[in-house]
Design a protein around this motif. Structure first.
Motif, PDB file in Angstrom:
ATOM      1  N   THR A 249      62.012  23.772  25.820  1.00  0.00           N
ATOM      2  CA  THR A 249      61.914  24.510  24.415  1.00  0.00           C
ATOM      3  C   THR A 249      62.183  23.867  23.193  1.00  0.00           C
ATOM      4  OG1 THR A 249      63.259  25.869  25.964  1.00  0.00           O
ATOM      5  CG2 THR A 249      62.834  26.682  23.679  1.00  0.00           C
ATOM      6  N   HIS A 250      62.853  22.787  23.074  1.00  0.00           N
ATOM      7  CA  HIS A 250      63.124  22.177  21.767  1.00  0.00           C
ATOM      8  C   HIS A 250      61.875  21.256  21.152  1.00  0.00           C
ATOM      9  CE1 HIS A 250      64.221  19.302  24.822  1.00  0.00           C
ATOM     10  NE2 HIS A 250      64.123  18.358  23.872  1.00  0.00           N
ATOM     11  N   LEU A 251      61.068  21.238  22.193  1.00  0.00           N
ATOM     12  CA  LEU A 251      59.759  20.359  21.570  1.00  0.00           C
ATOM     13  C   LEU A 251      58.516  21.027  21.652  1.00  0.00           C
ATOM     14  CD1 LEU A 251      60.262  17.086  23.883  1.00  0.00           C
ATOM     15  CD2 LEU A 251      60.694  17.385  21.655  1.00  0.00           C
ATOM     16  N   MET A 252      58.519  22.591  21.793  1.00  0.00           N
ATOM     17  CA  MET A 252      57.639  23.449  21.831  1.00  0.00           C
ATOM     18  C   MET A 252      57.274  23.999  20.237  1.00  0.00           C
ATOM     19  SD  MET A 252      57.804  25.429  25.488  1.00  0.00           S
ATOM     20  CE  MET A 252      56.349  26.389  25.139  1.00  0.00           C
ATOM     21  N   TYR A 253      55.911  24.492  20.295  1.00  0.00           N
ATOM     22  CA  TYR A 253      55.747  25.059  18.964  1.00  0.00           C
ATOM     23  C   TYR A 253      56.010  26.670  19.412  1.00  0.00           C
ATOM     24  CZ  TYR A 253      52.866  21.133  18.045  1.00  0.00           C
ATOM     25  OH  TYR A 253      52.363  19.895  17.945  1.00  0.00           O
ATOM     26  N   LEU A 254      57.054  27.255  18.458  1.00  0.00           N
ATOM     27  CA  LEU A 254      57.458  28.576  18.557  1.00  0.00           C
ATOM     28  C   LEU A 254      56.571  29.435  17.569  1.00  0.00           C
ATOM     29  CD1 LEU A 254      61.463  28.041  18.907  1.00  0.00           C
ATOM     30  CD2 LEU A 254      59.625  28.305  20.569  1.00  0.00           C
ATOM     31  N   SER A 255      55.423  29.335  18.146  1.00  0.00           N
ATOM     32  CA  SER A 255      54.454  30.401  17.294  1.00  0.00           C
ATOM     33  C   SER A 255      53.219  30.565  18.264  1.00  0.00           C
ATOM     34  CB  SER A 255      53.855  29.499  16.092  1.00  0.00           C
ATOM     35  OG  SER A 255      53.440  28.307  16.708  1.00  0.00           O
ATOM     36  N   ALA A 256      52.225  31.008  17.882  1.00  0.00           N
ATOM     37  CA  ALA A 256      50.806  31.483  18.585  1.00  0.00           C
ATOM     38  C   ALA A 256      50.118  30.084  18.884  1.00  0.00           C
ATOM     39  CB  ALA A 256      49.892  32.338  17.758  1.00  0.00           C
ATOM     40  N   ALA A 257      50.501  29.097  18.380  1.00  0.00           N
ATOM     41  CA  ALA A 257      49.816  27.799  18.504  1.00  0.00           C
ATOM     42  C   ALA A 257      50.068  27.287  20.041  1.00  0.00           C
ATOM     43  CB  ALA A 257      50.381  26.533  17.775  1.00  0.00           C
ATOM     44  N   THR A 258      48.804  26.637  20.574  1.00  0.00           N
ATOM     45  CA  THR A 258      49.007  26.085  22.172  1.00  0.00           C
ATOM     46  C   THR A 258      49.908  24.962  21.995  1.00  0.00           C
ATOM     47  OG1 THR A 258      46.952  24.841  21.801  1.00  0.00           O
ATOM     48  CG2 THR A 258      46.771  27.062  22.360  1.00  0.00           C
ATOM     49  N   ASN A 259      50.554  24.888  23.160  1.00  0.00           N
ATOM     50  CA  ASN A 259      51.138  23.725  23.542  1.00  0.00           C
ATOM     51  C   ASN A 259      50.624  22.985  24.847  1.00  0.00           C
ATOM     52  OD1 ASN A 259      54.101  24.439  22.239  1.00  0.00           O
ATOM     53  ND2 ASN A 259      53.333  26.245  22.962  1.00  0.00           N
ATOM     54  N   ARG A 260      50.752  21.751  24.525  1.00  0.00           N
ATOM     55  CA  ARG A 260      50.179  20.823  25.696  1.00  0.00           C
ATOM     56  C   ARG A 260      51.382  20.088  26.357  1.00  0.00           C
ATOM     57  NH1 ARG A 260      45.087  18.617  26.874  1.00  0.00           N
ATOM     58  NH2 ARG A 260      45.233  16.406  27.983  1.00  0.00           N
ATOM     59  N   ILE A 261      51.300  20.097  27.633  1.00  0.00           N
ATOM     60  CA  ILE A 261      52.246  19.547  28.501  1.00  0.00           C
ATOM     61  C   ILE A 261      51.457  18.330  29.489  1.00  0.00           C
ATOM     62  CG2 ILE A 261      54.166  19.773  30.375  1.00  0.00           C
ATOM     63  CD1 ILE A 261      54.587  22.353  29.180  1.00  0.00           C
ATOM     64  N   THR A 262      51.946  17.288  29.272  1.00  0.00           N
ATOM     65  CA  THR A 262      51.351  16.248  30.246  1.00  0.00           C
ATOM     66  C   THR A 262      52.468  15.697  31.368  1.00  0.00           C
ATOM     67  OG1 THR A 262      49.930  15.695  28.631  1.00  0.00           O
ATOM     68  CG2 THR A 262      50.206  13.837  30.511  1.00  0.00           C
ATOM     69  N   VAL A 263      52.222  15.978  32.640  1.00  0.00           N
ATOM     70  CA  VAL A 263      53.075  15.285  33.793  1.00  0.00           C
ATOM     71  C   VAL A 263      52.676  14.144  34.073  1.00  0.00           C
ATOM     72  CG1 VAL A 263      54.455  15.800  35.575  1.00  0.00           C
ATOM     73  CG2 VAL A 263      53.741  17.796  33.981  1.00  0.00           C
ATOM     74  N   THR A 264      53.348  12.864  34.027  1.00  0.00           N
ATOM     75  CA  THR A 264      53.267  11.612  34.384  1.00  0.00           C
ATOM     76  C   THR A 264      53.873  11.523  35.931  1.00  0.00           C
ATOM     77  OG1 THR A 264      52.680  10.644  32.321  1.00  0.00           O
ATOM     78  CG2 THR A 264      53.075   9.173  34.091  1.00  0.00           C
ATOM     79  N   TRP A 265      53.136  11.251  36.902  1.00  0.00           N
ATOM     80  CA  TRP A 265      53.931  11.043  38.261  1.00  0.00           C
ATOM     81  C   TRP A 265      53.391  10.160  39.137  1.00  0.00           C
ATOM     82  CZ3 TRP A 265      50.727  12.732  42.381  1.00  0.00           C
ATOM     83  CH2 TRP A 265      49.540  13.372  42.095  1.00  0.00           C
ATOM     84  N   GLY A 266      54.185   9.470  40.126  1.00  0.00           N
ATOM     85  CA  GLY A 266      53.695   8.530  41.299  1.00  0.00           C
ATOM     86  C   GLY A 266      52.972   9.101  42.131  1.00  0.00           C
ATOM     87  N   ASN A 267      51.863   8.395  42.599  1.00  0.00           N
ATOM     88  CA  ASN A 267      51.256   9.177  43.636  1.00  0.00           C
ATOM     89  C   ASN A 267      51.249   8.421  45.022  1.00  0.00           C
ATOM     90  OD1 ASN A 267      49.168  10.563  45.549  1.00  0.00           O
ATOM     91  ND2 ASN A 267      47.320   9.262  44.670  1.00  0.00           N
ATOM     92  N   TYR A 268      52.331   8.779  45.803  1.00  0.00           N
ATOM     93  CA  TYR A 268      52.684   7.812  46.946  1.00  0.00           C
ATOM     94  C   TYR A 268      52.500   8.666  48.155  1.00  0.00           C
ATOM     95  CZ  TYR A 268      54.507   4.348  43.323  1.00  0.00           C
ATOM     96  OH  TYR A 268      54.606   3.466  42.552  1.00  0.00           O
ATOM     97  N   GLY A 269      51.526   9.581  48.288  1.00  0.00           N
ATOM     98  CA  GLY A 269      51.415  10.395  49.433  1.00  0.00           C
ATOM     99  C   GLY A 269      51.795  11.496  49.577  1.00  0.00           C
TER     100      GLY A 269
END
Length: 495
Positions: A249-269
């Motif tokens: 919540t503290h990093l999001m735009y609290l308005s009608a603007a779009t929010n972009r979230i990027t999840v970085t993760w390890g692909n180990y099966g």
């Protein structure tokens, strides 16, 4: 502007269900319902709230929808190799409007699989045949208000070990108001939050939160903190990470603007799924108040349970006449204030609900401290009979339930003194009957000094000390005969 609205409505009318769901999810609207309901919702969006971002999204979805068809028209394949799906696509394209044909023929954009193949870059679109969905376990300290993104599989885009999966969404005005008007749990932390939850992709049962390796979450332009590992004091045991919902919540735009979230993760099966939720975080005090409201078990029902536990078993050769229950909480070793246990537990012993909820608020395990079996919040009950006993019996720390359901207090016996029954005698004192002062003990002013016998010393140590004292007085008094151990002559039992 009117021409753009007409064009947007025509494009929306040609959308499939998946396209409509992506459009409605982009603006934070509900994606559930039949196709005609989705179309009506999308047309209302175009008519009353068609911002430039929404219009751009509609064009992207439309062009992605027909990009493949345009390439197939430009490079036709032999008829015998066409699939039934390709034939249906071409027939639907031929029935399109002239405007649509012109826009497709002039575009040569190679759109990635972000919108056509994956949902917001996180997972595959649901196929036509409905499959079981991934479900997450309900968390007692979080009440779900809205589901912003259903649990969606993280799909690797290449063979690299480190993968990135983006997601784009916007909050509705109502959701923004809920967040802004919510109270603060602590400075900078609102009770209404947007949280990210990650779990294994397993549809067999509700899944607990589980982070993939090398996880990192970026919200708009800033990285969000992820709970770290618990240190392990045991050798050879790997530290564990508390997998909890991640507050964005503290990093999001609290308005009608779009929010972009990027999840970085390890692909180990292993396969993981992520979901976005609007939740209200509860405190242990609020859960305790809710438990007191709906979770108190009537004393008569608790009494019947005691009788059931102590009922004579015909197959057993041992008759149980009573069972003891401590009034001390096994968690903090203090007297119980709110006696509590799980409905699934087989024992009558209770623990304190106040401390149990506080401990699970810090580190959620939900394990019974008495039998070490699962004791989730929705299975907890407050023992009404033991609550009544606590108010009536204030001078005992233990009670015993009897066969008829009654009880009696068990008061601890006074601890016996560990001191010996015989007092330590002071040799040479005139108060001891039958004993004379030590003849060799000359103190100050001619008075006899008292010799205290230390029974913890053996005879050899006593003799050595006496010899040292005699050697110091040799120069003045001359040689004296060796004195024997004093307690052999002067020690008398007081018993």
């Amino acid at each position: 502007m009117a021409a753009e609205l007409v064009e947007a409505k025509n494009m929306v009318m040609s959308f499939r269900v998946s396209d409509l769901q992506m459009l409605l999810g982009f603006v934070g609207r509900s994606k559930s319902g039949l196709k005609h309901e989705l179309v009506t919702r999308a047309l209302q969006l175009v008519q009353f709230d068609c911002s430039p971002e929404v219009f751009k999204k509609i064009k992207e979805l439309y062009e992605t929808r027909y990009a493949k068809k345009s390439s197939e028209v430009a490079h036709p394949q032999p008829q015998q190799h066409r699939s039934p799906e390709a034939l249906s696509i071409h027939s639907s394209y031929d029935r399109g409007s002239t405007v649509a044909r012109t826009s497709i023929s002039t575009t040569n954009i190679d759109y990635p699989a972000l919108y056509g193949k994956y949902l917001n870059g996180l997972g595959r679109l649901p196929p036509k045949v409905a499959k079981p969905e991934v479900r997450l376990v309900k968390l007692p300290f979080y009440t779900t208000l809205d589901e912003l993104l259903k649990p969606t599989e993280l799909v690797p885009q290449n063979n690299e070990k480190l993968q990135e999966s983006p997601c784009i969404f916007a909050l509705t005005p109502r959701q923004v108001e809920l967040i802004r008007n919510s109270r603060e749990l602590q400075p900078g932390v609102k009770s209404v939050q947007v949280v990210l939850r990650i779990c294994y992709t397993d549809t067999s049962s509700p899944q607990e939160d589980q982070y993939p390796p090398n996880i990192a979450v970026k919200v708009n332009h800033s990285y969000c903190s992820v709970p770290g590992y618990y240190p392990s004091n045991k050798p050879g045991v790997e530290p564990k990470r508390p997998c909890r919902p991640i507050n964005l919540t503290h990093l999001m735009y609290l308005s009608a603007a779009t929010n972009r979230i990027t999840v970085t993760w390890g692909n180990y099966g292993k396969s993981y799924s992520v979901g976005l939720y609007l939740v209200r975080q509860m405190t242990s005090a609020e859960l305790l108040q809710r438990l007191k409201t709906i979770g108190i078990k009537h004393p008569e029902l608790c009494k019947a349970l005691v009788k059931e536990k102590l009922r004579l078993d015909p197959d057993s050769e041992i008759a149980t006449t009573g069972v003891r229950v401590s009034l001390i909480c096994p968690l903090v070793k203090m007297r119980l204030s709110v006696p509590c246990r799980a409905e699934t537990c087989a024992h009558l012993q209770c623990f304190d609900a106040v401390f149990y909820l506080q401990m699970n608020e810090k580190k959620p395990t939900w394990m019974c401290p008495v039998c070490d079996k699962p004791a989730p919040y929705d299975q907890l009950i407050i023992d009404g009979l033991l609550s009544k006993i606590l108010t009536e019996c204030e001078d005992a720390d233990e009670i015993e339930y009897l066969v008829d359901g009654s009880w009696c207090p068990i008061r601890a016996e006074k601890e016996r003194s560990c001191s010996p029954q015989c007092p330590i005698l002071v040799l040479g004192s005139s108060d001891v009957n039958g004993l004379l002062p030590t003849p060799n003990g000359n103190g100050e002013n001619g008075k006899a000094t008292a010799d205290v016998v230390d029974l913890t010393l053996d005879s050899s140590s006593s003799e050595e000390e006496e010899e040292e004292d005699e050697e110091e007085d040799d120069d003045d008094e001359g040689p004296q005969p060796k004195r024997r151990c004093s307690y052999e002559k002067g020690l008398v039992s007081a018993c």
